[in-house]
Write a protein that holds these residues in place. Structure first.
Motif, PDB file in Angstrom:
ATOM      1  N   GLU A  85       3.771  -2.232   3.743  1.00  0.00           N
ATOM      2  CA  GLU A  85       2.779  -2.777   2.678  1.00  0.00           C
ATOM      3  C   GLU A  85       2.332  -4.016   2.983  1.00  0.00           C
ATOM      4  OE1 GLU A  85       3.505  -3.383  -2.117  1.00  0.00           O
ATOM      5  OE2 GLU A  85       4.885  -1.984  -1.034  1.00  0.00           O
ATOM      6  N   PRO A 100       0.455   0.913  -3.558  1.00  0.00           N
ATOM      7  CA  PRO A 100       0.945   0.183  -2.157  1.00  0.00           C
ATOM      8  C   PRO A 100      -0.559  -0.095  -1.302  1.00  0.00           C
ATOM      9  CG  PRO A 100       2.608   1.629  -2.665  1.00  0.00           C
ATOM     10  CD  PRO A 100       1.860   1.878  -3.655  1.00  0.00           C
ATOM     11  N   VAL A 137      -1.276  -0.296   2.330  1.00  0.00           N
ATOM     12  CA  VAL A 137      -0.471  -0.166   3.663  1.00  0.00           C
ATOM     13  C   VAL A 137      -1.280  -0.185   4.890  1.00  0.00           C
ATOM     14  CG1 VAL A 137       1.035   1.451   4.931  1.00  0.00           C
ATOM     15  CG2 VAL A 137       1.080   1.436   2.439  1.00  0.00           C
TER      16      VAL A 137
END
Length: 145
Positions: free
Chosen positions: A98, A107, A109
């Motif tokens: 993350e 999130p 990523v």
């Protein structure tokens, strides 16, 4: 990239990686189409610092509830993304880190390694499992009302 054709296989992956903080599900046309690029904010068009994804990490509040149900819920809750993101959109599992949070607090990523596609059969299993728990004291699945 392998394809998960059974919810038990996907659950076994998560169990082997517990707490699974590095495992995410992304709904897109796949890692080749994403090309390491970043997601964009749907409102402003601005580039985000990573790909929007959903964590498979089990939250502490989940307590001793079944891991299989957790995984099913993570897929069930975001299945609308297939229609929203258009033809060719499929869920796939990736290992990553993350790097931020998106406008919906999802999130963002950086993908280190794609792991596998999630088949339609798994999505059907997820829906059946989650819906079967909806009538229990677990709670309502009505996100509209």
């Amino acid at each position: 990239m392998r394809t998960f054709t059974d919810l038990n296989d996907l659950t076994a992956l998560v169990e082997a990686r517990l707490p699974a903080t590095e495992l995410f599900v992304r709904w897109s046309r796949g890692p080749d189409a994403d090309g390491g690029r970043c997601s964009r904010d749907g409102l402003t068009g601005g580039a985000l610092p990573g790909l929007s994804a959903n964590s498979l990490a089990v939250e502490p509040w989940w307590d001793d509830r079944p891991l299989r149900l957790w995984v099913a819920r993570r897929l069930y809750d975001y299945r609308h993304l297939r229609e929203r993101r258009g033809p060719g959109t499929r869920p796939w599992v990736l290992e990553g880190e993350e790097v931020g949070r998106g406008p919906d607090n999802e999130p963002l990523v950086r993908c280190h390694s794609p792991i596998g596609w999630i088949s339609d059969e798994v999505l059907v299993e997820c829906e059946d499992l989650v819906v079967s728990h909806a009538a229990s004291p677990w709670g309502s699945l009505d996100r509209e009302g």
